[in-house]
Design an enzyme around this catalytic site. Structure first.
Site, PDB file in Angstrom:
ATOM      1  N   SER A 216       0.862  -1.187   0.000  1.00  0.00           N
ATOM      2  CA  SER A 216       0.000   0.000   0.000  1.00  0.00           C
ATOM      3  C   SER A 216       0.894   1.231   0.000  1.00  0.00           C
ATOM      4  O   SER A 216       2.020   1.196   0.522  1.00  0.00           O
ATOM      5  CB  SER A 216      -0.853  -0.005   1.275  1.00  0.00           C
TER       6      SER A 216
ATOM      7  N   TYR B  12      -1.772  -0.779  10.399  1.00  0.00           N
ATOM      8  CA  TYR B  12      -1.918  -1.103   8.972  1.00  0.00           C
ATOM      9  C   TYR B  12      -0.738  -0.583   8.145  1.00  0.00           C
ATOM     10  O   TYR B  12      -0.102  -1.369   7.426  1.00  0.00           O
ATOM     11  CB  TYR B  12      -3.259  -0.562   8.445  1.00  0.00           C
TER      12      TYR B  12
HETATM   13  P1  NAP Z   1     -11.246  -6.416  -0.041  1.00  0.00           P
HETATM   14  O1  NAP Z   1     -12.085  -5.967  -1.173  1.00  0.00           O
HETATM   15  O2  NAP Z   1     -11.755  -6.273   1.347  1.00  0.00           O
HETATM   16  O3  NAP Z   1     -10.818  -7.925  -0.301  1.00  0.00           O
HETATM   17  C1  NAP Z   1     -10.003  -8.583   0.622  1.00  0.00           C
HETATM   18  C2  NAP Z   1      -9.871 -10.031   0.205  1.00  0.00           C
HETATM   19  O4  NAP Z   1      -9.113 -10.704   1.214  1.00  0.00           O
HETATM   20  C3  NAP Z   1     -11.221 -10.717   0.105  1.00  0.00           C
HETATM   21  O5  NAP Z   1     -11.162 -11.656  -0.948  1.00  0.00           O
HETATM   22  C4  NAP Z   1     -11.322 -11.446   1.451  1.00  0.00           C
HETATM   23  O6  NAP Z   1     -12.113 -12.595   1.250  1.00  0.00           O
HETATM   24  C5  NAP Z   1      -9.865 -11.814   1.707  1.00  0.00           C
HETATM   25  N1  NAP Z   1      -9.581 -11.998   3.108  1.00  0.00           N
HETATM   26  C6  NAP Z   1      -9.809 -11.143   4.141  1.00  0.00           C
HETATM   27  N2  NAP Z   1      -9.446 -11.693   5.292  1.00  0.00           N
HETATM   28  C7  NAP Z   1      -8.965 -12.924   5.000  1.00  0.00           C
HETATM   29  C8  NAP Z   1      -8.447 -13.989   5.782  1.00  0.00           C
HETATM   30  N3  NAP Z   1      -8.351 -13.905   7.114  1.00  0.00           N
HETATM   31  N4  NAP Z   1      -8.045 -15.101   5.153  1.00  0.00           N
HETATM   32  C9  NAP Z   1      -8.137 -15.222   3.815  1.00  0.00           C
HETATM   33  N5  NAP Z   1      -8.609 -14.252   3.012  1.00  0.00           N
HETATM   34  C10 NAP Z   1      -9.036 -13.124   3.620  1.00  0.00           C
HETATM   35  O7  NAP Z   1      -9.860  -5.653  -0.052  1.00  0.00           O
HETATM   36  P2  NAP Z   1      -8.981  -5.085  -1.272  1.00  0.00           P
HETATM   37  O8  NAP Z   1      -9.162  -3.633  -1.287  1.00  0.00           O
HETATM   38  O9  NAP Z   1      -9.193  -5.870  -2.501  1.00  0.00           O
HETATM   39  O10 NAP Z   1      -7.548  -5.373  -0.655  1.00  0.00           O
HETATM   40  C11 NAP Z   1      -6.642  -6.305  -1.202  1.00  0.00           C
HETATM   41  C12 NAP Z   1      -5.249  -5.917  -0.735  1.00  0.00           C
HETATM   42  O11 NAP Z   1      -4.946  -4.614  -1.239  1.00  0.00           O
HETATM   43  C13 NAP Z   1      -5.095  -5.852   0.777  1.00  0.00           C
HETATM   44  O12 NAP Z   1      -3.841  -6.381   1.153  1.00  0.00           O
HETATM   45  C14 NAP Z   1      -5.151  -4.367   1.062  1.00  0.00           C
HETATM   46  O13 NAP Z   1      -4.447  -4.012   2.232  1.00  0.00           O
HETATM   47  C15 NAP Z   1      -4.473  -3.812  -0.186  1.00  0.00           C
HETATM   48  N6  NAP Z   1      -4.773  -2.409  -0.471  1.00  0.00           N
HETATM   49  C16 NAP Z   1      -6.039  -2.004  -0.747  1.00  0.00           C
HETATM   50  C17 NAP Z   1      -6.287  -0.657  -0.987  1.00  0.00           C
HETATM   51  C18 NAP Z   1      -7.658  -0.120  -1.281  1.00  0.00           C
HETATM   52  O14 NAP Z   1      -7.856   1.107  -1.208  1.00  0.00           O
HETATM   53  N7  NAP Z   1      -8.640  -0.971  -1.649  1.00  0.00           N
HETATM   54  C19 NAP Z   1      -5.231   0.265  -0.966  1.00  0.00           C
HETATM   55  C20 NAP Z   1      -3.947  -0.195  -0.683  1.00  0.00           C
HETATM   56  C21 NAP Z   1      -3.728  -1.533  -0.454  1.00  0.00           C
HETATM   57  P3  NAP Z   1     -12.963 -13.369   2.366  1.00  0.00           P
HETATM   58  O15 NAP Z   1     -13.731 -12.334   3.130  1.00  0.00           O
HETATM   59  O16 NAP Z   1     -13.807 -14.287   1.535  1.00  0.00           O
HETATM   60  O17 NAP Z   1     -11.953 -14.099   3.173  1.00  0.00           O
END
Ligand code: NAP
Length: 258
Positions: free
Chosen positions: A139, A152
């Protein structure tokens, strides 16, 4: 060429689901990991139908030691796996003074420990074969530890430093390593009210983010910051850090401490 098989964590939604779609579009077989089996299965069925690739699913909570061990074993033992995308991560942190210790523990287990253990599970095989790829979704908060919450950004700084270290070691042995630093990206990690309060100019669509990350990977980047207009700015930051090196470990304390 050997057919690619890529294991993606957090593939049931958000960034991971788009990675799954894009890799399937490139003809790769997939192993999709997340907790929600029904969402994984629905995505897998669509990708098989749309792209004719093999898609397996593993329902696993990567913050749970037994589930993590199952996914590690698959990465260690399945020689068909050529790529790992460490994408699963959570945020949702309050101010540190009000923090819930259990939530912080879960965040560290998922954002740090699982990334480390899953990478360690594939590293020996990838290094031995001089091939394979590890993509770690970190991130931009990794670069602004004082601009968000406490744990985080620190977890994401770990993943960035970890990826740079992996590149130094495994990159030389033929393994592709990439850290992706998304800014604010429209996914379910944010609720609608949170996103509504952020200027639209700061929010990237998830398909744009993943397509930029893949373009960075294809270009051979080790660090990809989808929003950053000019990578020279990041290179200057890394160069400033490197300039400290000759003076970070010396026999005598600096004169100001004497
Ligand atoms: P998201 O839409 O909330 O998706 C998160 C994914 O991780 C879901 O598939 C969830 O599926 C899975 N997950 C959550 N907890 C888990 C666990 N304990 N075990 C296995 N799987 C788990 O989030 P996203 O925005 O796509 O984020 C993906 C990555 O990008 C993360 O590492 C996040 O920190 C990073 N990121 C996101 C942003 C942003 O603004 N969106 C910015 C910077 C970085 P289940 O609930 O089915 O387990």
């Amino acid at each position: 060429m050997t057919k690619q098989t890529i294991l993606i964590t957090g593939a049931s939604d958000g960034i991971g689901a788009v990675y799954a779609d894009r890799f399937a579009g490139r003809g790769a077989n997939l192993i999709l990991v997340a907790r929600r089996a029904d969402k994984l299965e629905a995505l897998a069925a669509r990708l098989r139908a749309d792209h004719g690739v093999d898609v397996a699913t593993i329902a696993a909570d990567l913050a749970n030691p037994d589930d993590l061990a199952r996914v590690e074993a698959r990465l260690r033992d399945d020689a068909a796996i050529t790529g790992l995308v460490n994408n699963a991560g959570i945020a949702g942190e309050t101010s540190f003074a009000e923090a819930d210790a259990a939530h912080l523990t879960g965040m560290i287990a998922l954002n740090i420990l699982a990334v480390t253990r899953l990478s360690a599970a594939v590293a020996p095989r990838f290094a031995a074969s001089g091939a394979g790829a590890i993509v770690n979704i970190t991130s931009v908060t990794a670069l602004m530890p004082d601009g968000f919450t406490a744990v985080y950004p620190a977890s994401k700084a770990y993943v960035l430093a970890f990826t740079e270290a992996l590149q130094a070691e495994l990159g030389a042995r033929g393994v592709r390593v990439q850290a992706v630093l998304p800014g604010i990206t429209r996914t379910p990690i944010w609720d609608a009210a949170q996103l509504a309060g952020i200027p639209a100019a700061m929010v990237m669509e998830v398909t744009d983010m993943v397509d930029a990350a893949l373009a960075g990977f294809d270009a051979g980047e080790v660090v990809t910051i989808p929003a950053l207009p000019d990578m020279a700015a990041y290179d200057a930051y890394v160069a400033a850090r490197a300039a400290l090196r000759p003076n970070l470990s010396l026999a005598r304390p600096a004169p100001r401490y004497l």
